[in-house]
Write a protein that holds these residues in place. Structure first.
Motif, short mmCIF file in Angstrom:
data_model
loop_
_atom_site.label_atom_id
_atom_site.label_comp_id
_atom_site.label_asym_id
_atom_site.label_seq_id
_atom_site.Cartn_x
_atom_site.Cartn_y
_atom_site.Cartn_z
N GLU A 177 15.94 6.94 -33.31
CA GLU A 177 14.69 6.19 -33.24
C GLU A 177 14.79 5.19 -32.10
O GLU A 177 15.85 4.66 -31.79
CB GLU A 177 14.40 5.49 -34.57
CG GLU A 177 15.48 4.57 -35.10
CD GLU A 177 15.36 3.14 -34.60
OE1 GLU A 177 14.33 2.79 -33.98
OE2 GLU A 177 16.33 2.38 -34.81
N SER A 178 13.63 4.96 -31.47
CA SER A 178 13.59 4.05 -30.33
C SER A 178 12.23 3.36 -30.31
O SER A 178 11.22 3.94 -30.72
CB SER A 178 13.78 4.82 -29.02
OG SER A 178 13.69 3.96 -27.91
N THR A 179 12.21 2.12 -29.87
CA THR A 179 10.96 1.37 -29.78
C THR A 179 10.43 1.47 -28.35
O THR A 179 11.14 1.18 -27.39
CB THR A 179 11.18 -0.11 -30.14
OG1 THR A 179 11.73 -0.19 -31.45
CG2 THR A 179 9.88 -0.87 -30.08
N ASP A 183 5.81 -1.29 -28.67
CA ASP A 183 6.49 -1.71 -29.90
C ASP A 183 6.29 -0.72 -31.05
O ASP A 183 6.43 -1.07 -32.22
CB ASP A 183 6.03 -3.11 -30.35
CG ASP A 183 6.58 -4.20 -29.44
OD1 ASP A 183 7.67 -3.99 -28.89
OD2 ASP A 183 5.91 -5.23 -29.29
N ASP A 184 5.96 0.53 -30.71
CA ASP A 184 5.91 1.58 -31.72
C ASP A 184 7.31 2.18 -31.86
O ASP A 184 7.98 2.47 -30.87
CB ASP A 184 4.94 2.70 -31.29
CG ASP A 184 3.50 2.22 -31.27
OD1 ASP A 184 3.16 1.35 -32.09
OD2 ASP A 184 2.72 2.72 -30.43
N THR A 185 7.75 2.35 -33.09
CA THR A 185 9.05 2.97 -33.35
C THR A 185 8.87 4.47 -33.36
O THR A 185 8.17 5.02 -34.21
CB THR A 185 9.64 2.50 -34.68
OG1 THR A 185 9.79 1.08 -34.65
CG2 THR A 185 11.00 3.15 -34.92
N GLN A 186 9.48 5.15 -32.41
CA GLN A 186 9.35 6.60 -32.27
C GLN A 186 10.59 7.28 -32.84
O GLN A 186 11.72 6.93 -32.48
CB GLN A 186 9.19 6.99 -30.79
CG GLN A 186 8.00 6.37 -30.08
CD GLN A 186 6.69 7.02 -30.46
OE1 GLN A 186 6.67 8.09 -31.07
NE2 GLN A 186 5.58 6.40 -30.08
N PRO A 208 5.61 8.62 -34.19
CA PRO A 208 5.79 7.19 -34.52
C PRO A 208 5.95 6.98 -36.02
O PRO A 208 5.28 7.61 -36.84
CB PRO A 208 4.48 6.56 -34.02
CG PRO A 208 3.47 7.67 -34.07
CD PRO A 208 4.23 8.93 -33.77
N ILE A 213 11.16 1.67 -41.61
CA ILE A 213 12.09 2.63 -41.01
C ILE A 213 13.23 2.88 -41.99
O ILE A 213 14.41 2.74 -41.67
CB ILE A 213 12.64 2.10 -39.66
CG1 ILE A 213 11.53 1.48 -38.83
CG2 ILE A 213 13.29 3.22 -38.85
CD1 ILE A 213 12.02 0.83 -37.56
#
Length: 400
Positions: A177-179, A183-186, A208, A213
């Protein structure tokens, strides 16, 4: 009336793709382009053609014929003498090819209409005159057109990956996961499975995480994708055999206890896999206890140890360990199957790192509303879209 024969993907191993002529599906040689009758959709007929007219290519592997197939299909679409190809189809193909380059280089969609098309017109007008430049005018490259074509190419590639996963029978996942800039967590998900000649690693999806999370959130998202695409959790493999009810907990633990999971992937008893690292340097009776009792496994190990051709393949520096075991698996499925189970979970980090980089480049402050999955898939995949299928199914558009 006799029923028409159908194409089988295995025919490509014999150098044959398919073409529709006057509504009838027929085999076409990817080497010479010769089209045979529908009745020739038989292995012995196609093999006779390959051995009789292209004998020097009989031992070529499938990837060779896949490249030839792509070249042949490109020629079908590009050939100006082909009456079945209209100018509008050529314009649509050109639009696909340009959109593919835009996606691969992670450029904004507007570059097609603002730079590429004007530059192409300048080049053609200057070197070939206005008559040829008129063809460029009909190539659709508006922002919305490029976006739509990238989406359809992404869908085409996804269908290829899903089909390959299902054909392989077993696969492993790894999740990151990456922001992004908004600022959406993908959640980026990748898959590793057995290909025709080696283990293959592909981007699976990027979506997203809308709220929290947690392991449950991640599980629900992956499970939803599996349901959409008809994938089976029971075929998702790790070094431990988990039931479906345990998968959710496993994902949660993986995300929250990376140190523990690191020990799982690099176990202290890694010596038990020494027979995989070098099957020619171990006695059959020294195999690990958990596999030594598998029926016929020791016999198959002894058989490959006495196979000089396999020993030569193993020693070749350019042949990967996984490609060697896939070759063994086709001849010795019990021994090769156990090796495959051990090799499936060990993915490289390159694709993940490339995914993070692509996300940073693709979703910028100027494209902060972009949903990056289609662009990510097109930029990260090792596969190519099937342009002929795409052009034939897309309703041809005029100039944009």
């Amino acid at each position: 009336m006799a029923s028409k024969r159908m194409y089988n993907s295995e025919f490509l191993n014999l150098g044959f793709t398919h073409v529709t002529h006057q509504g009838v599906l027929k085999p076409q040689c990817v080497i010479c382009g010769e089209v045979l009758s529908n009745e020739s959709f038989k292995k012995k007929e196609l093999k006779r053609h390959l051995e009789g007219k292209h004998n020097g290519l009989v031992n070529k592997n499938r990837s060779f014929f896949e490249r030839k197939e792509q070249q042949l299909k490109r020629q079908r679409l590009d050939a100006p003498t082909n009456p079945a190809v209209t100018g509008m189809q050529q314009a649509t193909l050109a639009s696909y090819l340009v959109s593919w380059r835009i996606a691969r280089t992670k450029k904004p969609y507007t570059i097609g209409e603002k730079l590429i098309k004007p530059a192409a017109l300048d080049l053609v007008q200057t070197t070939n005159g206005n008559e040829f430049a008129k063809k460029i005018e009909h190539v659709p490259l508006l922002h919305d057109t490029v976006k739509k074509l990238i989406q359809s190419m992404s869908c085409n590639i996804k269908s290829q990956v899903i089909a390959a996963i299902k054909e392989s029978g077993q696969f492993s996942l790894w999740l990151y996961e990456s922001t992004d800039l908004s600022d959406d967590t993908q959640l980026m998900t990748y898959v590793r499975y057995q290909g025709q000649e080696d283990m293959e690693e592909e981007f699976l999806f990027c979506r997203p995480l809308q709220t929290t999370i947690t392991g449950e959130d991640i599980f629900m998202m992956v499970d939803s994708f599996f349901r959409e695409e008809g994938l089976n959790w029971k075929q998702c493999y790790s070094n431990e055999n988990y039931s479906l009810s345990q998968v959710q907990d496993t994902i949660g633990q993986h995300m929250s206890k990376l140190v523990t999971e690191f020990d799982h992937y690099i176990p202290e008893n890694a010596h038990k896999y020494s027979w995989i690292r070098n099957p020619f340097n171990i006695e059959a009776e020294d195999l690990p206890e958990e596999i030594s009792n598998i029926h016929n496994l020791q016999e198959q190990l002894i058989e490959i140890q006495s196979d000089e051709a396999l020993h030569y393949d193993f020693k070749r520096q350019h042949a990967s360990l996984s490609s060697f075991w896939i070759k063994v698996y086709k001849e010795k499925p019990i021994l090769g199957g156990e090796a495959r189970k051990a090799l499936l979970p060990f993915a490289t980090t390159y694709l993940c790192e490339a995914g993070f980089s692509a996300l940073t480049v693709t979703k910028t402050k100027y494209r902060n509303s972009l949903q990056p999955e289609d662009d990510q898939r097109c930029s990260l995949t090792s596969k190519s879209p099937r342009f002929e299928e795409l052009v034939n199914t897309l309703q041809c558009q005029g100039s944009h």
